[in-house]
Design a protein around this motif. Sequence first.
Motif, PDB file in Angstrom:
ATOM      1  N   PHE A  32     -62.703  -6.021 -33.185  1.00  0.00           N
ATOM      2  CA  PHE A  32     -63.080  -5.565 -34.522  1.00  0.00           C
ATOM      3  C   PHE A  32     -62.836  -6.723 -35.481  1.00  0.00           C
ATOM      4  N   THR A  33     -63.805  -7.007 -36.322  1.00  0.00           N
ATOM      5  CA  THR A  33     -63.660  -8.105 -37.266  1.00  0.00           C
ATOM      6  C   THR A  33     -64.191  -7.674 -38.621  1.00  0.00           C
ATOM      7  N   GLY A  34     -63.701  -8.327 -39.662  1.00  0.00           N
ATOM      8  CA  GLY A  34     -64.132  -8.005 -41.011  1.00  0.00           C
ATOM      9  C   GLY A  34     -63.084  -8.451 -41.995  1.00  0.00           C
ATOM     10  N   PRO A  35     -63.421  -8.438 -43.272  1.00  0.00           N
ATOM     11  CA  PRO A  35     -62.468  -8.878 -44.300  1.00  0.00           C
ATOM     12  C   PRO A  35     -61.323  -7.893 -44.455  1.00  0.00           C
ATOM     13  N   ARG A  47     -53.449 -14.135 -34.568  1.00  0.00           N
ATOM     14  CA  ARG A  47     -52.491 -14.628 -35.564  1.00  0.00           C
ATOM     15  C   ARG A  47     -51.623 -15.732 -34.976  1.00  0.00           C
ATOM     16  N   ASN A  48     -51.511 -16.854 -35.707  1.00  0.00           N
ATOM     17  CA  ASN A  48     -50.694 -18.022 -35.352  1.00  0.00           C
ATOM     18  C   ASN A  48     -51.254 -18.837 -34.189  1.00  0.00           C
ATOM     19  N   LEU A  49     -52.362 -18.415 -33.589  1.00  0.00           N
ATOM     20  CA  LEU A  49     -52.910 -19.160 -32.456  1.00  0.00           C
ATOM     21  C   LEU A  49     -53.779 -20.313 -32.946  1.00  0.00           C
ATOM     22  N   ASP A  50     -53.636 -21.493 -32.318  1.00  0.00           N
ATOM     23  CA  ASP A  50     -54.518 -22.608 -32.653  1.00  0.00           C
ATOM     24  C   ASP A  50     -55.810 -22.465 -31.839  1.00  0.00           C
ATOM     25  N   PRO A  51     -56.845 -23.264 -32.116  1.00  0.00           N
ATOM     26  CA  PRO A  51     -58.130 -23.104 -31.422  1.00  0.00           C
ATOM     27  C   PRO A  51     -58.020 -23.156 -29.898  1.00  0.00           C
ATOM     28  N   THR A  83     -59.002 -20.031 -27.394  1.00  0.00           N
ATOM     29  CA  THR A  83     -59.996 -20.180 -26.335  1.00  0.00           C
ATOM     30  C   THR A  83     -59.426 -19.788 -24.984  1.00  0.00           C
ATOM     31  N   GLU A  84     -58.228 -20.258 -24.676  1.00  0.00           N
ATOM     32  CA  GLU A  84     -57.618 -19.952 -23.386  1.00  0.00           C
ATOM     33  C   GLU A  84     -57.304 -18.469 -23.256  1.00  0.00           C
ATOM     34  N   LEU A  85     -56.820 -17.848 -24.335  1.00  0.00           N
ATOM     35  CA  LEU A  85     -56.504 -16.426 -24.288  1.00  0.00           C
ATOM     36  C   LEU A  85     -57.775 -15.605 -24.100  1.00  0.00           C
ATOM     37  N   LEU A  86     -58.862 -15.984 -24.784  1.00  0.00           N
ATOM     38  CA  LEU A  86     -60.125 -15.275 -24.628  1.00  0.00           C
ATOM     39  C   LEU A  86     -60.644 -15.414 -23.205  1.00  0.00           C
ATOM     40  N   ARG A  87     -60.539 -16.603 -22.638  1.00  0.00           N
ATOM     41  CA  ARG A  87     -60.993 -16.817 -21.264  1.00  0.00           C
ATOM     42  C   ARG A  87     -60.212 -15.932 -20.289  1.00  0.00           C
ATOM     43  N   LEU A  88     -58.903 -15.870 -20.472  1.00  0.00           N
ATOM     44  CA  LEU A  88     -58.068 -15.039 -19.607  1.00  0.00           C
ATOM     45  C   LEU A  88     -58.416 -13.564 -19.790  1.00  0.00           C
ATOM     46  N   VAL A 119     -59.390  -8.996 -35.414  1.00  0.00           N
ATOM     47  CA  VAL A 119     -59.291 -10.375 -35.900  1.00  0.00           C
ATOM     48  C   VAL A 119     -60.014 -10.454 -37.239  1.00  0.00           C
ATOM     49  N   SER A 120     -59.573 -11.358 -38.092  1.00  0.00           N
ATOM     50  CA  SER A 120     -60.231 -11.493 -39.389  1.00  0.00           C
ATOM     51  C   SER A 120     -61.560 -12.234 -39.269  1.00  0.00           C
ATOM     52  N   ASP A 121     -61.654 -13.142 -38.316  1.00  0.00           N
ATOM     53  CA  ASP A 121     -62.868 -13.945 -38.112  1.00  0.00           C
ATOM     54  C   ASP A 121     -63.112 -14.064 -36.615  1.00  0.00           C
ATOM     55  N   ALA A 122     -64.236 -13.567 -36.146  1.00  0.00           N
ATOM     56  CA  ALA A 122     -64.536 -13.583 -34.713  1.00  0.00           C
ATOM     57  C   ALA A 122     -65.603 -14.605 -34.353  1.00  0.00           C
ATOM     58  N   SER A 123     -65.842 -15.589 -35.230  1.00  0.00           N
ATOM     59  CA  SER A 123     -66.887 -16.576 -34.946  1.00  0.00           C
ATOM     60  C   SER A 123     -66.596 -17.346 -33.660  1.00  0.00           C
ATOM     61  N   TRP A 124     -65.325 -17.523 -33.324  1.00  0.00           N
ATOM     62  CA  TRP A 124     -64.938 -18.247 -32.115  1.00  0.00           C
ATOM     63  C   TRP A 124     -65.197 -17.442 -30.842  1.00  0.00           C
ATOM     64  N   ALA A 125     -65.433 -16.127 -30.996  1.00  0.00           N
ATOM     65  CA  ALA A 125     -65.671 -15.271 -29.821  1.00  0.00           C
ATOM     66  C   ALA A 125     -67.086 -14.731 -29.757  1.00  0.00           C
ATOM     67  N   THR A 126     -67.800 -14.729 -30.888  1.00  0.00           N
ATOM     68  CA  THR A 126     -69.153 -14.172 -30.922  1.00  0.00           C
ATOM     69  C   THR A 126     -70.067 -14.925 -29.958  1.00  0.00           C
ATOM     70  N   GLY A 127     -70.815 -14.166 -29.174  1.00  0.00           N
ATOM     71  CA  GLY A 127     -71.738 -14.761 -28.206  1.00  0.00           C
ATOM     72  C   GLY A 127     -71.139 -15.013 -26.844  1.00  0.00           C
ATOM     73  N   THR A 128     -69.847 -14.798 -26.684  1.00  0.00           N
ATOM     74  CA  THR A 128     -69.204 -14.993 -25.391  1.00  0.00           C
ATOM     75  C   THR A 128     -69.547 -13.825 -24.468  1.00  0.00           C
ATOM     76  N   ASP A 129     -69.991 -14.125 -23.262  1.00  0.00           N
ATOM     77  CA  ASP A 129     -70.303 -13.071 -22.306  1.00  0.00           C
ATOM     78  C   ASP A 129     -69.078 -12.200 -22.059  1.00  0.00           C
ATOM     79  N   GLY A 130     -69.292 -10.894 -22.052  1.00  0.00           N
ATOM     80  CA  GLY A 130     -68.200  -9.971 -21.780  1.00  0.00           C
ATOM     81  C   GLY A 130     -67.430  -9.536 -23.005  1.00  0.00           C
ATOM     82  N   VAL A 131     -67.815 -10.037 -24.205  1.00  0.00           N
ATOM     83  CA  VAL A 131     -67.097  -9.695 -25.437  1.00  0.00           C
ATOM     84  C   VAL A 131     -68.014  -8.911 -26.362  1.00  0.00           C
ATOM     85  N   THR A 132     -67.563  -7.755 -26.817  1.00  0.00           N
ATOM     86  CA  THR A 132     -68.283  -6.957 -27.810  1.00  0.00           C
ATOM     87  C   THR A 132     -67.611  -7.175 -29.156  1.00  0.00           C
TER      88      THR A 132
END
Length: 405
Positions: A65-68, A357-361, A365-370, A386-399
């Motif tokens: 879930f993402t949004g302001p 929260r507090n995670l660097d890029p 990435t590694e947490l999403l892959r796992l 998450v406040s911003d899901a741009s780093w996950a959008t388009g990843t297979d297996g992620v809604t």
Amino acid sequence: MAESYGPDMRVSPTSSVVPAQSAPPPAERSPDGERPGRPCLTELRLSAYAVHRRAALPLGPLTLFTGPSGSGKTSALRAYEALARLGGGASLGEVFARPASCVPDRARPDAQRRRGFRIGCTADGPEGPVRLDVAVQAEPELRIVGERLTSGGLVLLETALRDPSRRTVQAAWHTAGSAPVTRAPLPDDLLGTPLLPLRVAGRTDGQRRVLAAAEQMVVALRCVFRCDPRPGHMRLPVPTGSGRLLGGCDNLADVLWRTRAECVRRHAQLVAAVHAGCAGPVADVLAEALPGGTVRALLDRGDGARTELGRLGDGELRYLALALVLLTGPGVLEVDPAGEVPAAMQTLTVLADNLDRNLDPRQRTELLRLAVRMCERGHIRLVGAVSDASWATGTDGVTVVHLEP
């Protein structure tokens, strides 16, 4: 515009949610095209709850879930957790400590000075999609005023508050025998669906259908772990205890003391994940006994040096805790699994607010892959905010589901 509150169970098909990518089909399928063997939730409905109105949120194996701020990400997770606890038999008072906070903004009371909220979900599984919708009165008294369980367009259970002076609702469930329905009172502070196995005999085809649908819904809801690691608490030595991880991951050292010896393969996967997401070399993640019956967690750097977890940054600690959650199961997490149901039929769902929260890029990435890998195996489902899901959008297996304030 202000809204009035009523106990009717009608839910508008419109939604205030804009998915960032194609939503999964209402009925998830396994690779061979069959329905999932393990019941799972495929939709969360917030018909009138906190900031949400007429919202239908699609749920996949890994959902973000993402949004302001103010868009309702946290309240959506709380609604999911509330349904899970009600499905496990908890009372309304245990689940909703502050029920007025669940009432939609600017909702005005009806002629009887009642205000409340409506939530629901869909569980898919061997019985096909099964819908549950619940109307809760928050004021002047907390009580369930309506519940509906449906499958294939057929109402299997319906309850309604007929006499406000009594602490019961009138329930009617599908029988399809000499009488089309059976009627009986149920408590107004408990969800009716998990009570059906105690009330329905299962003698007719209709009764067996009711029991199968109720079991699917309860199993899909029951095994939920809400997780929000608290680095400040994870840095301290902890007493040895049950070895079951708490939602704040405060007792991570105690859990590592247990899991490192219990499952070598999964511990090796944890070490690999921590090596990928933490600074410096990581040869092992272990716990060390201290005087007084306490333990502390350490990173073995592989060259004879060890680093106490207390010296790690907040991002490293949250990453380590979340990786442990994804790689373990109900036997290690502080959850309430359905003990009467075989483990092979259950799916653990992790609810993670402020997932990044507090995670660097790199850690993100590694947490999403796992998470994608573990969710694809059916070992676990993850619903995060998450406040911003741009780093996950388009990843297979992620809604990714965008919420608007």
